[in-house]
Motif scaffolding. Structure first.
Motif, short mmCIF file in Angstrom:
data_model
loop_
_atom_site.label_atom_id
_atom_site.label_comp_id
_atom_site.label_asym_id
_atom_site.label_seq_id
_atom_site.Cartn_x
_atom_site.Cartn_y
_atom_site.Cartn_z
N VAL A 22 0.84 -1.20 0.00
CA VAL A 22 0.00 0.00 0.00
C VAL A 22 0.88 1.25 0.00
N ASN A 23 1.92 1.25 0.80
CA ASN A 23 2.83 2.39 0.87
C ASN A 23 3.51 2.62 -0.47
N ALA A 24 3.95 1.55 -1.12
CA ALA A 24 4.62 1.67 -2.41
C ALA A 24 3.69 2.20 -3.49
N THR A 25 2.40 1.91 -3.35
CA THR A 25 1.42 2.31 -4.37
C THR A 25 0.87 3.71 -4.14
N PHE A 26 0.52 4.02 -2.89
CA PHE A 26 -0.20 5.27 -2.60
C PHE A 26 0.54 6.19 -1.64
N GLY A 27 1.62 5.74 -1.05
CA GLY A 27 2.33 6.57 -0.09
C GLY A 27 1.92 6.27 1.35
N LYS A 28 2.69 6.81 2.30
CA LYS A 28 2.48 6.48 3.70
C LYS A 28 1.16 6.98 4.25
N HIS A 32 -1.47 5.19 7.06
CA HIS A 32 -1.70 5.76 8.39
C HIS A 32 -2.99 6.56 8.52
N GLU A 33 -3.62 6.91 7.42
CA GLU A 33 -4.86 7.69 7.48
C GLU A 33 -6.01 6.89 6.86
N PRO A 34 -7.16 6.83 7.51
CA PRO A 34 -8.29 6.07 6.96
C PRO A 34 -8.69 6.58 5.58
N PRO A 172 -2.35 0.47 10.81
CA PRO A 172 -2.25 1.78 11.48
C PRO A 172 -3.48 2.65 11.25
N ALA A 173 -3.96 2.69 10.01
CA ALA A 173 -5.13 3.51 9.69
C ALA A 173 -6.37 2.98 10.40
N PHE A 174 -6.51 1.66 10.44
CA PHE A 174 -7.69 1.08 11.08
C PHE A 174 -7.68 1.34 12.57
N ARG A 175 -6.52 1.19 13.20
CA ARG A 175 -6.42 1.45 14.64
C ARG A 175 -6.74 2.91 14.95
N LEU A 176 -6.26 3.82 14.12
CA LEU A 176 -6.52 5.25 14.33
C LEU A 176 -8.01 5.54 14.22
N ALA A 177 -8.64 5.02 13.17
CA ALA A 177 -10.06 5.27 12.97
C ALA A 177 -10.88 4.68 14.12
N PHE A 178 -10.50 3.48 14.57
CA PHE A 178 -11.22 2.85 15.67
C PHE A 178 -11.08 3.67 16.95
N LYS A 179 -9.88 4.16 17.21
CA LYS A 179 -9.66 4.96 18.42
C LYS A 179 -10.44 6.26 18.38
N ASP A 180 -10.54 6.87 17.20
CA ASP A 180 -11.31 8.11 17.06
C ASP A 180 -12.79 7.87 17.32
N LEU A 181 -13.28 6.73 16.88
CA LEU A 181 -14.71 6.44 17.01
C LEU A 181 -15.06 5.84 18.37
N VAL A 199 -19.26 0.33 13.70
CA VAL A 199 -18.90 -0.66 12.67
C VAL A 199 -19.29 -0.14 11.29
N GLN A 200 -20.47 0.45 11.19
CA GLN A 200 -20.90 0.99 9.90
C GLN A 200 -20.01 2.15 9.47
N ALA A 201 -19.63 3.01 10.40
CA ALA A 201 -18.76 4.14 10.08
C ALA A 201 -17.41 3.64 9.56
N LEU A 202 -16.87 2.61 10.19
CA LEU A 202 -15.60 2.04 9.74
C LEU A 202 -15.74 1.40 8.37
N ALA A 203 -16.87 0.73 8.15
CA ALA A 203 -17.12 0.11 6.84
C ALA A 203 -17.16 1.18 5.75
N ASP A 204 -17.78 2.31 6.05
CA ASP A 204 -17.86 3.41 5.07
C ASP A 204 -16.49 4.03 4.83
N LEU A 205 -15.69 4.18 5.89
CA LEU A 205 -14.37 4.80 5.77
C LEU A 205 -13.44 3.99 4.89
N PHE A 206 -13.55 2.66 4.97
CA PHE A 206 -12.60 1.79 4.26
C PHE A 206 -13.21 1.10 3.04
#
Length: 224
Positions: A22-28, A32-34, A172-181, A199-206
């Motif tokens: 993912v990092n090689a394709t889209f960057g860090k 790290h960000e949802p 990292p992105a999933f943990r961050l989003a979960f902690k925010d929610l 759960v729905q919010a996380l599903a929409d984010l990703f």
């Protein structure tokens, strides 16, 4: 199918491999960000894969296949008749009919799963004449979840599901989003409907299914 040794891979190893891709394709930031990972772009431009569509079964049991080398693959015509089609190496074949009435997240996870086969298992079959990655007895439908018991860590299907989940929901992105929610943790939430909203919010984010989110929460032990 020729008997092929699939190396044992711990989940954390698969997680790291997926994050690197993912990092090689889209960057860090994508790690790290949802965000919704453009899995088709990753498949085509990072793994040099071609997405193609053919009828793979008559009962909608096979959603996708990975073509490991140039060769002919069994498919089916509109009326169920068998067809042999020539496909190129690194082709991800999707069954558009089987996916037709499914949410978009089902196809996204199918592509991510097949990326797992191409990235993790292609070299395992170099010494064989196998055209397709294996469909093993432990296959899991994307909407039924992507986590399996660790005893299947040498299963190509378990590995591909783990890899697909890590591609679409980088840790990292999933943990961050979960902690925010859920800043107070999962067990600080007593209202079941609030948990379902998270759960729905996380599903929409990703851009994944609710079931995949629930399994990701369990896999990363966020509800422990």
């Amino acid at each position: 199918m020729t008997n092929v040794h699939i190396p044992y891979l711990e989940r954390f190893t698969i997680e790291a491999m997926a994050m690197n891709l993912v990092n090689a394709t889209f960057g860090k930031d994508a790690v790290h960000e949802p965000c919704i990972i453009d899995i088709h772009y990753l498949a085509e431009f990072q793994l040099n894969a071609t997405i193609d569509y053919h009828r793979l079964s008559t009962d909608d049991t096979i959603l996708g296949l990975s073509v490991l080398r140039d060769g002919k693959v069994n498919t089916f015509g509109p009326r169920g008749g068998k067809r042999r089609v020539q496909l190129s190496e690194n082709t991800i074949v999707l069954d558009s009919k089987a996916l037709a009435d499914s949410p978009e997240c089902r196809e996204r996870f199918t592509v991510a799963h097949e990326c797992g086969h191409l990235h993790l298992h292609k070299k395992c079959f170099e010494h064989t004449n196998s055209v397709l990655a294996p469909i093993q007895e432990h296959r899991v439908d994307p909407l039924d979840g992507c986590e399996m018991p660790q005893k299947y860590a040498s299963s190509a299907e378990w590995q591909a599901n783990q890899f697909g989940a890590a591609l679409l929901m980088p840790q990292p992105a999933f943990r961050l989003a979960f902690k925010d929610l859920a800043p107070g943790g999962w067990f600080s939430i007593e209202d079941q409907s609030e948990k379902e909203d998270i759960v729905q919010a996380l599903a929409d984010l990703f851009g994944v299914s609710r079931q995949s989110v629930a399994i990701r929460i369990d896999t990363l032990k966020l509800a422990a």
